[in-house]
Design a protein around this motif. Structure first.
Motif, PDB file in Angstrom:
ATOM      1  N   CYS A 152     -83.668  -1.293  10.294  1.00 20.89           N
ATOM      2  CA  CYS A 152     -83.004  -1.209  11.602  1.00 20.89           C
ATOM      3  C   CYS A 152     -83.991  -0.941  12.724  1.00 20.89           C
ATOM      4  CB  CYS A 152     -81.889  -0.174  11.589  1.00 20.89           C
ATOM      5  SG  CYS A 152     -82.448   1.524  11.808  1.00 20.89           S
ATOM      6  N   PHE A 190     -83.704   3.245  14.215  1.00 23.88           N
ATOM      7  CA  PHE A 190     -82.561   3.773  14.955  1.00 23.88           C
ATOM      8  C   PHE A 190     -81.559   4.509  14.062  1.00 23.88           C
ATOM      9  CE2 PHE A 190     -84.405   0.420  17.477  1.00 23.88           C
ATOM     10  CZ  PHE A 190     -84.480   0.999  18.730  1.00 23.88           C
ATOM     11  N   ALA A 191     -82.038   4.991  12.916  1.00 25.81           N
ATOM     12  CA  ALA A 191     -81.187   5.751  11.994  1.00 25.81           C
ATOM     13  C   ALA A 191     -79.905   5.007  11.637  1.00 25.81           C
ATOM     14  CB  ALA A 191     -80.866   7.135  12.580  1.00 25.81           C
ATOM     15  N   SER A 192     -80.042   3.716  11.363  1.00 23.63           N
ATOM     16  CA  SER A 192     -78.842   2.934  11.053  1.00 23.63           C
ATOM     17  C   SER A 192     -78.833   2.342   9.649  1.00 23.63           C
ATOM     18  CB  SER A 192     -78.694   1.780  12.046  1.00 23.63           C
ATOM     19  OG  SER A 192     -78.287   2.267  13.299  1.00 23.63           O
ATOM     20  N   CYS A 193     -79.922   2.523   8.877  1.00 23.08           N
ATOM     21  CA  CYS A 193     -79.960   1.801   7.608  1.00 23.08           C
ATOM     22  C   CYS A 193     -80.471   2.604   6.426  1.00 23.08           C
ATOM     23  CB  CYS A 193     -80.801   0.532   7.748  1.00 23.08           C
ATOM     24  SG  CYS A 193     -82.565   0.862   7.960  1.00 23.08           S
TER      25      CYS A 193
END
Lengths: 108, 414
Positions: free
Chosen positions: A40, A43-46
């Motif tokens: 990601c 962005f701390a999304s994956c």
């Protein structure tokens, strides 16, 4: 110069120079450390930059925020010292930090 | 002579492949050719943080230039490939030179689909934009001034992300969508109406079921002045200071096609990223590949796919065979709200929501034959990985339990 040591799940070590202000994830990417994917982009999304921060270093880091905690809560192979390396900023205080990498960032 | 892998396209897939080859210990030459001036960079922030001015240009670079040098990756910016000569295993470049390859990887990505309207032929419009590259955003930013009216054509992720940034920057925004709801191709009505609501709350105006009939140009045919449209047959004219077109991507398949390789909604490859020519592979947005997830063929436009497909190609080039088993996933960010999507919801029979739509924290699960085929996770990141596991395991679920937040998601699979 801040050095960070990444240790792959199979024990292979990579000691690399880290740039202050960058994330630990970016440090791994810049040095082609296998085992950190960073899908990601930080962005701390994956949770594909998941790593285990060695004893003694955890207390030197700011605690995870809600977004990071949420991703860690359901990541694979979680341990008490699990962190998203994209959320850790390199500071001189981290010189010598050891980050171990999980078996795989993508498989179960 | 030393073996030489040439990668055409320095986007996320091309860059990842070059790095992946070195990570795996590839000893030959690796050439990475890009037609832009930049090393591989992240595209998702282009319509979010970079447009908002919160992400600096150098922070978009996936790796600093120095990394490519240090690992022996010969990165050549500003290099455009004109043709492939498969008989001699050479490519020809725009500057007239030729370059030999042992293996060629096409990571050519795609370009924004242009607006097709009568009367626009030959017009070079200074305030009509699309977003695909850094240069596109840099060009558009000049018009991002408070009070300006931005008309966005297309209610997909790019259009919505730009709408969010624009209203936060003080622009007036009207978004036009041909379908009766937003994101209609990728999500269910529940999530569409939620997304519409969060944008309306911030002041974005919508015209759904909208047909764009034409653009009004100034006399010099350099500027768009207005957009004429019709909603349910009712004509309307909107004044516009700038117009963004976000109506999808056209894969860059011309090189492959001219070289006689099969192209069908993307360059046709097998599960190992190989075309019918054993010396040529294709990866990422431009490639059409077999999917273990759908059982059919698929072309995906996403970063996770670019990374995974690069991994598959690196394995193939290293003489291993590791087909992809990855589940498609995507993410978006609007007004700081995190949206994570896994799987493809096409053909779902039932949508089960979990959590509170009102509090902007909910997940929508798409079921077919009692199995979760896709999920949209909004503001509940802790559920995303569990949702990913439900989709990948194809486990049967009890819809009532799935919709009950008191039941941990990790215990749902029957």
């Amino acid at each position: 110069m801040t050095k960070i040591k990444f240790i792959e799940a199979d024990g292979k070590e990579h000691e690399v120079e880290a740039q202050e202000g960058q994330s630990v994830m970016q440090t791994a990417l810049n040095n082609l450390v296998p085992g950190i994917v960073g899908e990601c982009g930080g962005f701390a999304s994956c949770a594909t930059c998941h790593g285990y921060v060695d004893e003694g270093w955890q207390s030197k880091l700011p605690p995870p925020d809600a977004a990071e905690e949420g991703m860690i809560a359901c990541a694979f192979h979680v341990k008490p010292n699990s962190r998203l390396t994209c959320q850790i900023k390199v500071t001189p205080a981290l010189d010598g930090m050891v980050v171990r990498l999980p078996v795989s960032q993508t498989s179960e | 002579m030393e073996e030489r892998i040439v990668i055409v396209g320095a986007g996320q897939a091309g860059g990842e492949l070059a790095a992946g080859l070195r990570k795996q210990g590839y000893q030959g030459r690796v050439l990475l050719l890009g037609d832009e001036a930049h090393p591989p960079y992240q595209r998702p922030p282009l319509s979010k943080g970079f447009l908002l001015g919160k992400v600096a240009l150098k922070d978009l670079y996936l790796k600093p230039l120095e990394t490519y040098e240090r690992f022996g990756i010969e990165f050549k910016p500003g290099t455009r490939v004109e043709a492939i000569d498969r008989s001699t295993r050479e490519i020809s470049l725009r500057d007239g030179s030729r370059l030999a390859y042992d293996k060629l990887v096409l990571a050519t990505g795609g370009r924004a689909r242009p607006l097709s309207l009568p009367g626009l032929e030959g017009a070079r419009l200074e305030n009509l934009f699309s977003i695909r590259s850094l240069a596109d955003v840099e060009a558009m930013r000049g018009g991002f001034l408070p009070g300006n009216h931005l008309v966005i054509i297309g209610g997909g992720y790019v259009g919505l992300e730009v709408a969010a940034v624009a209203v936060q920057s003080g622009l007036r925004v009207t978004l036009l969508e041909a379908a009766p709801r937003l994101l209609s191709r990728v999500t269910g009505p529940e999530v569409s109406s939620f997304i519409e609501r969060i944008h309306r709350e911030r002041g974005v105006e919508f015209r759904l079921s909208c047909e764009v009939r034409g653009l009004e140009l100034d006399e010099a045919r350099r500027q768009v002045r207005g957009v004429s449209l019709a909603c349910h047959g009712v004509p309307e004219r909107l004044e516009a200071d700038l117009v963004l077109v976000g109506i999808g991507l056209i894969p860059n398949t011309e090189l492959a096609s001219a070289a006689g390789l099969a192209v069908q909604n993307g360059i046709v490859v097998d599960e190992y990223a190989c075309t019918a020519d054993p010396a040529i592979l294709a990866i990422g947005d431009c490639a059409n590949q077999p999917s273990a997830y759908t059982g059919g063929r698929i072309r995906l436009e996403s970063v996770p796919n670019a990374i995974e497909h690069a991994r598959v190609a690196a394995a193939t080039l290293m003489g291993k065979r590791e087909p992809s088993a990855a589940i498609p996933w995507f993410w978006s960010d609007q007004y700081g709200l995190k949206l994570q999507m896994v799987g493809l919801s096409t053909g779902y029979e039932q949508c089960v929501t979990r959590g509170s739509v009102e509090h902007k924290e909910f997940s929508a699960f798409y079921l077919k034959d009692r199995r979760v085929i896709a999920a949209d996770v909004i503001g509940r990141p802790a559920e995303f990985m569990a949702a990913k596991r439900l989709v990948s395991s194809r486990a049967e679920v009890d819809a009532t339990r799935l919709g009950d937040v008191a039941v941990p998601l990790t215990s749902i699979a029957a």
